[in-house]
Motif scaffolding. Sequence first.
Motif, mmCIF file in Angstrom:
data_model
loop_
_atom_site.group_PDB
_atom_site.id
_atom_site.type_symbol
_atom_site.label_atom_id
_atom_site.label_comp_id
_atom_site.label_asym_id
_atom_site.label_seq_id
_atom_site.Cartn_x
_atom_site.Cartn_y
_atom_site.Cartn_z
ATOM 1 N N GLN A 443 72.295 72.323 71.457
ATOM 2 C CA GLN A 443 72.885 73.122 71.330
ATOM 3 C C GLN A 443 73.550 73.098 69.643
ATOM 4 O O GLN A 443 73.834 72.886 69.476
ATOM 5 C CB GLN A 443 73.371 72.098 72.177
ATOM 6 C CG GLN A 443 75.245 73.658 72.376
ATOM 7 C CD GLN A 443 75.627 74.238 72.350
ATOM 8 O OE1 GLN A 443 74.634 75.162 72.952
ATOM 9 N NE2 GLN A 443 76.720 75.855 71.234
ATOM 10 N N PRO A 444 72.925 71.628 69.067
ATOM 11 C CA PRO A 444 73.118 71.312 67.958
ATOM 12 C C PRO A 444 72.799 72.393 66.882
ATOM 13 O O PRO A 444 73.517 72.410 65.493
ATOM 14 C CB PRO A 444 72.708 70.100 67.728
ATOM 15 C CG PRO A 444 72.562 69.340 68.811
ATOM 16 C CD PRO A 444 72.265 70.101 69.549
ATOM 17 N N ALA A 445 71.272 72.743 67.391
ATOM 18 C CA ALA A 445 71.005 73.481 66.211
ATOM 19 C C ALA A 445 71.415 74.937 66.820
ATOM 20 O O ALA A 445 71.646 75.312 65.364
ATOM 21 C CB ALA A 445 69.452 73.584 66.590
ATOM 22 N N ILE A 446 72.166 75.204 67.725
ATOM 23 C CA ILE A 446 73.013 76.957 67.724
ATOM 24 C C ILE A 446 74.043 76.541 67.142
ATOM 25 O O ILE A 446 74.355 77.390 66.682
ATOM 26 C CB ILE A 446 72.893 76.650 69.348
ATOM 27 C CG1 ILE A 446 71.677 77.064 70.284
ATOM 28 C CG2 ILE A 446 73.775 77.906 69.773
ATOM 29 C CD1 ILE A 446 70.655 77.954 69.805
ATOM 30 N N ASP A 447 74.692 75.426 66.821
ATOM 31 C CA ASP A 447 76.162 74.997 66.805
ATOM 32 C C ASP A 447 76.354 75.295 65.158
ATOM 33 O O ASP A 447 76.978 76.267 64.306
ATOM 34 C CB ASP A 447 77.051 73.893 66.428
ATOM 35 C CG ASP A 447 77.602 73.364 68.478
ATOM 36 O OD1 ASP A 447 77.345 74.850 68.572
ATOM 37 O OD2 ASP A 447 77.025 72.676 68.965
ATOM 38 N N ALA A 448 74.700 74.535 64.329
ATOM 39 C CA ALA A 448 74.440 74.626 62.750
ATOM 40 C C ALA A 448 74.368 76.142 62.983
ATOM 41 O O ALA A 448 74.682 76.681 61.365
ATOM 42 C CB ALA A 448 73.780 74.185 62.488
ATOM 43 N N LEU A 449 74.131 77.032 63.583
ATOM 44 C CA LEU A 449 73.320 78.698 63.301
ATOM 45 C C LEU A 449 74.243 79.289 63.489
ATOM 46 O O LEU A 449 74.756 79.674 62.108
ATOM 47 C CB LEU A 449 72.640 78.946 64.452
ATOM 48 C CG LEU A 449 71.930 80.495 64.026
ATOM 49 C CD1 LEU A 449 71.218 81.160 62.544
ATOM 50 C CD2 LEU A 449 71.775 81.114 65.510
ATOM 51 N N ARG A 450 75.217 79.207 64.245
ATOM 52 C CA ARG A 450 76.946 79.744 64.367
ATOM 53 C C ARG A 450 77.782 78.899 63.049
ATOM 54 O O ARG A 450 78.646 80.166 62.288
ATOM 55 C CB ARG A 450 77.676 79.212 65.148
ATOM 56 C CG ARG A 450 76.449 79.589 67.370
ATOM 57 C CD ARG A 450 78.290 79.368 68.164
ATOM 58 N NE ARG A 450 77.164 80.212 69.626
ATOM 59 C CZ ARG A 450 77.372 79.595 70.289
ATOM 60 N NH1 ARG A 450 77.654 78.384 70.528
ATOM 61 N NH2 ARG A 450 77.142 80.561 71.250
ATOM 62 N N ASP A 451 77.534 78.043 62.102
ATOM 63 C CA ASP A 451 78.417 77.686 60.880
ATOM 64 C C ASP A 451 77.861 79.106 60.228
ATOM 65 O O ASP A 451 78.206 78.821 58.953
ATOM 66 C CB ASP A 451 78.474 76.274 60.414
ATOM 67 C CG ASP A 451 79.118 75.692 62.228
ATOM 68 O OD1 ASP A 451 80.050 76.181 62.618
ATOM 69 O OD2 ASP A 451 78.621 74.339 62.041
ATOM 70 N N ALA A 452 77.057 79.076 59.505
ATOM 71 C CA ALA A 452 75.959 79.517 58.821
ATOM 72 C C ALA A 452 76.467 81.308 59.120
ATOM 73 O O ALA A 452 76.761 81.801 58.585
ATOM 74 C CB ALA A 452 74.027 79.007 58.944
ATOM 75 N N TYR A 453 76.128 81.707 60.521
ATOM 76 C CA TYR A 453 76.883 82.943 60.491
ATOM 77 C C TYR A 453 77.735 83.180 59.917
ATOM 78 O O TYR A 453 78.821 83.794 60.005
ATOM 79 C CB TYR A 453 76.640 83.411 61.889
ATOM 80 C CG TYR A 453 74.992 83.246 62.521
ATOM 81 C CD1 TYR A 453 74.592 83.938 62.094
ATOM 82 C CD2 TYR A 453 75.593 84.055 63.552
ATOM 83 C CE1 TYR A 453 73.357 84.188 62.445
ATOM 84 C CE2 TYR A 453 74.092 84.154 64.462
ATOM 85 C CZ TYR A 453 72.979 84.259 63.705
ATOM 86 O OH TYR A 453 72.112 84.285 64.190
ATOM 87 N N ALA A 454 78.709 81.998 60.094
ATOM 88 C CA ALA A 454 80.412 82.583 59.219
ATOM 89 C C ALA A 454 80.276 82.528 57.931
ATOM 90 O O ALA A 454 81.365 83.030 57.666
ATOM 91 C CB ALA A 454 81.170 81.011 60.059
#
Length: 478
Positions: A443-454
């Motif tokens: 999940q931490p990697a997925i959360d970081a990915l979502r932040d980069a998407y934003a």
Amino acid sequence: MTATLSSFLADDATRSMAALQRYVNAPDPDAVFLDDMLERIEAARRRPCPPRPRTGRALRVLLLSYAGAGNTGADLRTIQTIRHLQRLFGERGERDEGLRIELFALGDLFDHPVLAATPRMPVQLPYVPDAFAAAIPDYDLVLNVEGSTYTSKFSDSLSGMLIGGVALASAAGAVGPAGAAGVPGAANGDAQVRGVAWGIDSGEMTDALARFARAAATGAHIFCRNDAAREHLASLDIASLPGADCAWSWTPVRTARVAALPANYVALCPNNPFWWPVTADVARAKALDTQRASSPLRYGPFHFHTWDDAREAAYDAYVERFAGLAERFRKQGFPPVLVAMERLDRAACEDIAARVPFDVPIMARGTATLDDVAGTVAHAARVVTTRYHAAVVAIASRVPVFGLSMDARIDRLLTEGGFPGWFARCTDPDGGERALARLCQPQPAIDALRDAYALLARREQMRLGQMGEWLAAAVGRR
């Protein structure tokens, strides 16, 4: 006088029908279409239209697109462009009549209120180059809003129509305000906005299309949605400007059909990557019509998809790859939903579903609306896609996405966006394993990915805003 005008129009229609017959019966119809379009462009350059006053009438805009064919990405681009134009020019001042947008569409599926409410361009001649040459001088601005423009992937005739329509508008010479910022000629007080390609992409081109694109580029304003496209066009001596895809500003809705989907689902967005391009074959079409028969490869009145044993084998492996992904994602707690971003994709979804030992929902354009289909992608937990705009919608909605790409478009999007490891070729045997590994990270990697998407989405939306500012300055708000 009325009889003389009617006779003139009848003569034009007769000549246009003869040109259409020559096109569909030619050994190489695409080459004939490009030659005919270029001839109309060169004729328009020899007789440019005189300037028309900007005030006292509506600003007339024509959109060239793939809208109406049931392609969600094309429709999203068109809808968002219409909304953008309405914000820019909808209230142009007390002395003006506002904005009139018309649409040249390729199909009849308009399942969104913005598309349904947009008038169609009147088509008075049967052959597209003639219809465009007759109609386009009456518009102040022509925007090509289809993304896949400078490419032979789908059809040289389609690309020639999009490129040629912009070129005809440029030749017609719709005049903008003197001194408009960023518009060629502004320093001399004779700035002109003519035809504009709005956030487009490029790909491999036949020699014939590349020659046509180079010859048609004079005077056109071309905004590319990635740097790779700009570099490609520069290699053809075609100037361009940085831009963004029109769909980045889309705001999805959660429809009742989307809300009824299983929790935490993965949206799988396949198509048939292997049956392009389409080519005209009038003899084959006539034979089918005579026999009252059909063909799954037929595309419109005269065109057919390309197919052979090698393509069939590649497609079979592709379908198997997606079926395997559906099963493996389900085991990981992500029940699959198959998404047909275009009506044509439903067959691929059904082929995949037939290979999976459990029921898989299919959300397909034609039986589901544009909002249903785009919303299914936007509200997914994960997305795997061969469709470019499923990737755009996913990123804009902060949904982790992996691309199984059929050409350079998804590769460019993810590479230039800062996610180079998040795609594979749709023919790569290990593409499914790579998608699963990326999308099932902690999940931490997925959360970081979502932040980069934003961050990426905000950057692209800013570029869209800059495109609009350029257009407003060039055309004039009133």
